[in-house]
Design an enzyme around this catalytic site. Structure first.
Site, PDB file in Angstrom:
ATOM      1  N   LYS A 287       0.864  -1.198   0.000  1.00 49.71           N
ATOM      2  CA  LYS A 287       0.000   0.000   0.000  1.00 49.71           C
ATOM      3  C   LYS A 287       0.883   1.224   0.000  1.00 49.71           C
ATOM      4  O   LYS A 287       1.822   1.305   0.814  1.00 49.71           O
ATOM      5  CB  LYS A 287      -0.857  -0.004   1.285  1.00 49.71           C
ATOM      6  CG  LYS A 287      -1.829   1.149   1.362  1.00 49.71           C
ATOM      7  CD  LYS A 287      -3.128   0.803   0.694  1.00 49.71           C
ATOM      8  CE  LYS A 287      -4.031   1.992   0.477  1.00 49.71           C
ATOM      9  NZ  LYS A 287      -3.700   2.815  -0.711  1.00 49.71           N
TER      10      LYS A 287
ATOM     11  N   LYS B 140       4.832   2.011   8.383  1.00 52.17           N
ATOM     12  CA  LYS B 140       3.665   2.835   8.744  1.00 52.17           C
ATOM     13  C   LYS B 140       2.414   1.963   8.873  1.00 52.17           C
ATOM     14  O   LYS B 140       1.643   2.092   9.822  1.00 52.17           O
ATOM     15  CB  LYS B 140       3.457   3.924   7.683  1.00 52.17           C
ATOM     16  CG  LYS B 140       2.558   5.040   8.147  1.00 52.17           C
ATOM     17  CD  LYS B 140       2.343   6.094   7.074  1.00 52.17           C
ATOM     18  CE  LYS B 140       3.549   6.941   6.813  1.00 52.17           C
ATOM     19  NZ  LYS B 140       3.259   8.131   5.982  1.00 52.17           N
TER      20      LYS B 140
ATOM     21  N   LYS C 273       5.161   1.839  -3.078  1.00 50.87           N
ATOM     22  CA  LYS C 273       5.205   3.245  -3.500  1.00 50.87           C
ATOM     23  C   LYS C 273       5.427   3.299  -4.997  1.00 50.87           C
ATOM     24  O   LYS C 273       5.985   2.359  -5.585  1.00 50.87           O
ATOM     25  CB  LYS C 273       6.348   3.975  -2.792  1.00 50.87           C
ATOM     26  CG  LYS C 273       6.126   5.466  -2.675  1.00 50.87           C
ATOM     27  CD  LYS C 273       5.187   5.803  -1.539  1.00 50.87           C
ATOM     28  CE  LYS C 273       4.912   7.280  -1.433  1.00 50.87           C
ATOM     29  NZ  LYS C 273       4.158   7.583  -0.198  1.00 50.87           N
TER      30      LYS C 273
ATOM     31  N   THR D  76      -5.221  12.647   7.388  1.00 57.26           N
ATOM     32  CA  THR D  76      -3.828  12.703   7.847  1.00 57.26           C
ATOM     33  C   THR D  76      -3.724  13.603   9.078  1.00 57.26           C
ATOM     34  O   THR D  76      -3.169  13.217  10.110  1.00 57.26           O
ATOM     35  CB  THR D  76      -2.928  13.217   6.709  1.00 57.26           C
ATOM     36  OG1 THR D  76      -3.042  12.295   5.631  1.00 57.26           O
ATOM     37  CG2 THR D  76      -1.485  13.333   7.142  1.00 57.26           C
TER      38      THR D  76
ATOM     39  N   ASN E 228      -2.665  20.814   2.611  1.00 56.43           N
ATOM     40  CA  ASN E 228      -3.673  19.879   3.105  1.00 56.43           C
ATOM     41  C   ASN E 228      -3.440  19.565   4.583  1.00 56.43           C
ATOM     42  O   ASN E 228      -4.307  19.808   5.433  1.00 56.43           O
ATOM     43  CB  ASN E 228      -3.637  18.602   2.243  1.00 56.43           C
ATOM     44  CG  ASN E 228      -4.549  17.524   2.782  1.00 56.43           C
ATOM     45  OD1 ASN E 228      -4.327  16.980   3.855  1.00 56.43           O
ATOM     46  ND2 ASN E 228      -5.598  17.211   2.040  1.00 56.43           N
TER      47      ASN E 228
ATOM     48  N   SER F  61      -7.464   5.294   4.095  1.00 61.17           N
ATOM     49  CA  SER F  61      -7.349   4.587   2.801  1.00 61.17           C
ATOM     50  C   SER F  61      -7.749   3.125   2.981  1.00 61.17           C
ATOM     51  O   SER F  61      -8.416   2.537   2.123  1.00 61.17           O
ATOM     52  CB  SER F  61      -5.915   4.640   2.287  1.00 61.17           C
ATOM     53  OG  SER F  61      -5.700   5.817   1.566  1.00 61.17           O
TER      54      SER F  61
END
Ligand code: NAD
Length: 445
Positions: free
Chosen positions: A82, A106, A118, A202, A233, A370
């Site tokens: 992911k 993470k 990634k 986040t 953001n 997510s």
């Protein structure tokens, strides 16, 4: 009042260094971890699979440009890989490998059933028209379609990619597979299967860490000051959440300037003005009318060194280095940005007893929501916003407290504790498939 602030110059790490720093972090966690088989560390040192693709894009003027794209699956022991896809002129393979490595840790620290991945494309998207951007996004997916998938590797947005890009990518994947597949990618527009609550996830994850820490420190929000570096953001949402909870946001910055106001800013006014003018300014808005308020113009360097309770780096990597770590006066740093603190700075901050809530924990709210999006896509049942918030708070609160307790037990810093917790979870999953000691015991050796 409007003295121009100088953007902090960073010395970018050499691409090859970035991955070796990730390995150093792994070795450090191993030295603190209990009963982890050495095989686990060896497994995690190298990514599982790497794909490099060339993406031909027909430009609006009829010419052909060839872009290079990457996708790395670092580890899939705990679930599908992911991680986001970044479009950046400097994107390169060692960086994508390191970012995939961090995603493995993470997802493990917040205990969601994913590994780390990634992607990146070497491009400056600011030079592309919207139609060129769509062709590039679809071309990237054509290149990686057999490498990603809802059960193998699930991309998401990252630097310079957004929900619209994710929508194009999901659409292209669905066309190739001849099956609508929203669960192949997260961070999509709500209308295309995105999750409610993904936009501020986040910052909200970081906010829930502060909620837990405030209980331990007995903070009174109205007496607790905050400086936020970066007003995009992550920065805008954390400023809004903390402000709404009563915290005093005394300093904010973006790439064009930084401002300090001892009694705190009205964050809604700052956000409204930033959206209208594109830059942060010390304003108070009543209805549509905004006027400047008294505030001190400072540099981004000065913002980092303010005497505040909470410093939130929410902009770039390598902001707190061995050059300025000694001058940091905040008692707590909430790392919403990825990699804002260098390893040398970490040691200095730890010796000064400054608590750093590390990026892999502090900004994990995004990947957690997510995960919720993927679950909703797979089940076809969509949650209310309050459900998303409740589940995120439960998860972030639980894992923050676990990492905090481990930090105290190991007498170390919070980043090391977060890596140790992740490594233990990864170790459990890797060892469950058998290691040398298990197989030797089975053979009676
Ligand atoms: P963004 O592009 O929306 O915002 C970045 C902000 O930083 C902008 O306001 C920009 O002006 C400011 N900035 C740039 N250079 C600066 C400088 N020298 N000094 C002060 N401010 C500067 O990006 P974002 O999505 O908010 O991401 C910010 C950080 O958070 C990145 O490190 C990113 O990897 C990390 N992060 C974001 C998410 C997410 O969901 N958005 C998730 C995990 C991690």
């Amino acid at each position: 009042m409007t003295q121009k602030s100088t953007a902090k110059k960073t010395t970018p790490e050499k691409p090859a260094d970035i991955y070796s720093h990730a390995i150093e972090r792994l070795e450090l966690a191993y030295s603190h971890a209990q009963k982890i088989d050495r095989e686990v560390v060896e497994r995690l040192k190298a990514p599982r699979s790497i794909l490099e693709v060339s993406i031909p894009v027909r430009m609006d003027d009829g010419s052909l440009e060839i872009y290079t794209g990457y996708r790395v699956r670092h580890d899939e022991t705990r679930g599908p890989a992911k991680g986001g896809i970044r479009f950046h002129p400097e994107a390169n393979l060692p960086e994508v490998k390191a970012l995939a490595f961090w995603m493995t840790f993470k997802t493990a620290v917040v205990n969601i059933p994913f590994g780390g991945g990634k992607g990146g494309v070497r491009v400056n998207p600011k030079n592309l028209s919207n139609m060129e951007l769509e062709r590039l996004s679809r071309g990237y997916i054509r290149g990686v379609a057999d490498f990603i998938g809802p059960e193998t590797d699930i991309p998401a947005p990252d630097v310079y990619t957004n929900s619209r890009v994710m929508g194009w990518m999901m659409d292209e994947y669905s066309l190739i597979k001849r099956k609508r597949t929203p669960e192949v990618i997260t961070g999509k527009p709500i209308a295309l299967g995105g999750s409610l609550g993904r936009d501020d996830a986040t910052a909200r994850g970081g906010y829930y860490c502060i909620v837990e820490l405030a209980k331990k420190r007995l903070w009174k929000p109205e007496e607790t000051s905050v400086a936020v570096q970066g007003f995009g953001n992550a920065g805008q949402f954390i400023a809004r959440l903390l402000h709404d909870a009563g915290y005093k946001i005394v300093a904010v910055s973006d790439s064009q300037g930084a401002f300090y106001k001892k009694d705190g800013f009205d964050i809604e006014s700052l956000i409204r003005n930033k959206n209208k003018t594109g830059k942060v300014a010390p304003v108070l808005c009543e209805g549509e009318n905004c006027h400047e308020v008294e505030a001190q113009s400072i540099t981004n360097e000065e913002l980092l060194e303010l005497k505040v309770d909470i410093l939130v780096p929410a902009a770039l990597e390598n902001q707190i280095t061995k050059q300025n770590a000694n001058k940091i006066k905040a008692s707590t740093i909430l790392e919403l940005a990825n990699g804002p603190t260098t390893p040398e700075a970490d040691e200095i901050l730890h010796s000064k007893k400054i608590l750093v809530i590390p990026d892999i924990l502090a900004n994990a709210g995004g990947v957690t929501v997510s995960y919720f999006e993927w679950v909703q896509n797979k089940s076809g049942l969509y949650w209310e916003l309050a459900d998303v918030h409740d589940r995120l708070q439960a998860k972030m609160g639980r894992e923050f407290n676990r990492v905090h307790a481990l930090m105290e037990n190991l007498n170390t810093d919070m980043r090391t504790a977060a890596y140790v917790l992740s490594l233990e979870r990864l170790g459990e999953a890797i060892e469950a498939r058998g290691t040398k000691s298990f197989f030797n015991a089975a053979l009676g050796k």
